[in-house]
Structure formats: structure tokens, C-alpha cells
Motif scaffolding. Sequence first.
Motif: not given
Length: 267
Positions: A45-51, A97-104
Amino acid sequence: MTEPAITTDDVNPLNPVHPPLTVTSVEQAPLRVWKFWGTALWGLLVFVAMFVGQVGAILLLVAMRGLPLDMDSIQSVGREPQALALSVIMGLPATLAAVWLAIRLKKASFVDYLALHWPTWRQLLLGAAGLILVVMTWEIVSRSLGREATPGFMTDLLKSGRDKGAALLLLFAFSVAAPMSEEVLARGFLFRGWSASFLRVPGAIILSSLVWTAVHLQYDLYFLAEVFSIGLWFGYMRHRANSLWLTIVLHALNNMTAVVLTMWLGS
């Protein structure tokens, strides 16, 4: 002679002889992390967000120019040095943003999860020395095989960007934005979760390096092998120093050197 017993009246905040008894805990709760599959799925999902962030920048430029939103327009704009630089830059906030959500969702500390701790000078020097050794080894192999030390399309892109006034934008994109995005994903999020799974540290270093290598599929197999070997060194230093900032700095120095040499000092 025995000392008088201490009564509860003696133990109070105003008694300098017998201050209140306090109990401090030195143990910290273990960091809650995603394990193998959770890390893999969130990593995707993080990779997709980056893309999406990168493609979104190109689509925005196409729309601002009033061009039709088709593949021809997207490819035409995407080949421009300025547009490509903006695309790489816009991938960074999407990744964070995606990594922050996963960690949150794990209710964990963003700083601790990603090991955003400053390394020591000794760790930085060791990391730089190892990186130089790896890069120089591949340089020697490239020369002995008669190969280019830098992929041809990257050389053309960087020199075109220099001639079109996009040198500083490309330098920022490849020396700041790209290293931060890629390190947060690979040596930050993926390494943290996979090292806490059945893979342990060695497996996490190898697998996160493979994922990082896959991000560079625009290269041929020879350059992919070089990227993978650099990834192994970055992963080792990330574990040894417990510092993602260390690998971000090393990655930035490596890219900055390549960009500067190609743009201004290369033949």
C-alpha cells in the motif's frame, strides 16, 4: 543502639529526612509492529501511495497545460526533466502519509518504529567507507567489462535537465526526495516489521533489499545487481547503528555524487 522506626507520619513531602517513597520502572513496553504479512501488505500500500503521488504530479501538469488526459500526453510530459523531478518529489509526502497511517494503527511511535535516531560520527564514517568500497568495486568491474558506470538513459536525463535549467530541481529530487522515500519504505518500515518476524535480521536485510531493487526495474540486470549489493550494505548499517537517518544520509550522498558527476563533470 537501634534507630527509631519510621512511621507513616514521618514519610511525607515536607519531611527532608524521609522523603516519599517512589517506585520508578526502567522497563519499556515492547514496540508494537506489523509482522511478516502485515508488513508485506502495508508495504504494498505504501508503494501504491508513492506511485499515486508520482503519477498525480504528472497528471496535474497535463491538466494545467490543457492537454488531453491520455497516455500520449502523460508520456510526453513525463519525459520532461522538470516533470520527472516533480514526480519524484511528490512521491515523498504520499509515502510518509501511508507509513504514518500504518504505524498509527499500531499505536506506536513514528520515530521509534522507523529508527529515526541520529548516528554517531563513527557510524557515519564506517557506513560511508563501506559504500565507497562497494561502489568502487562495481566501478572497476564496469571498466573491465567495458560497460557504462551510469545507465545511459539516466545520463541523458540529467544532462538534458542541466541544459534546460532543471539541474537544481533534479538534484533535490534524486538526492533528497528519492532517498527519503525509498529508505522510509525499505530500511524503515519493511525492515522493522520483517526483522521482528520469522525472517529475523538477516532475512529482513535480504528481502527489503530485494524490494528496494525492484523499485529500480528501469535498470538492466547488471545495474540491478549493483543496487542490490548497495541495499545489503545499507540494511547492515541500519541494523548495526539502529538508525534510519544513517542510511538516508548514505543514500543521499551516493545519489548526489552520481548526479553531480554526470551533470557537470562527466564527459
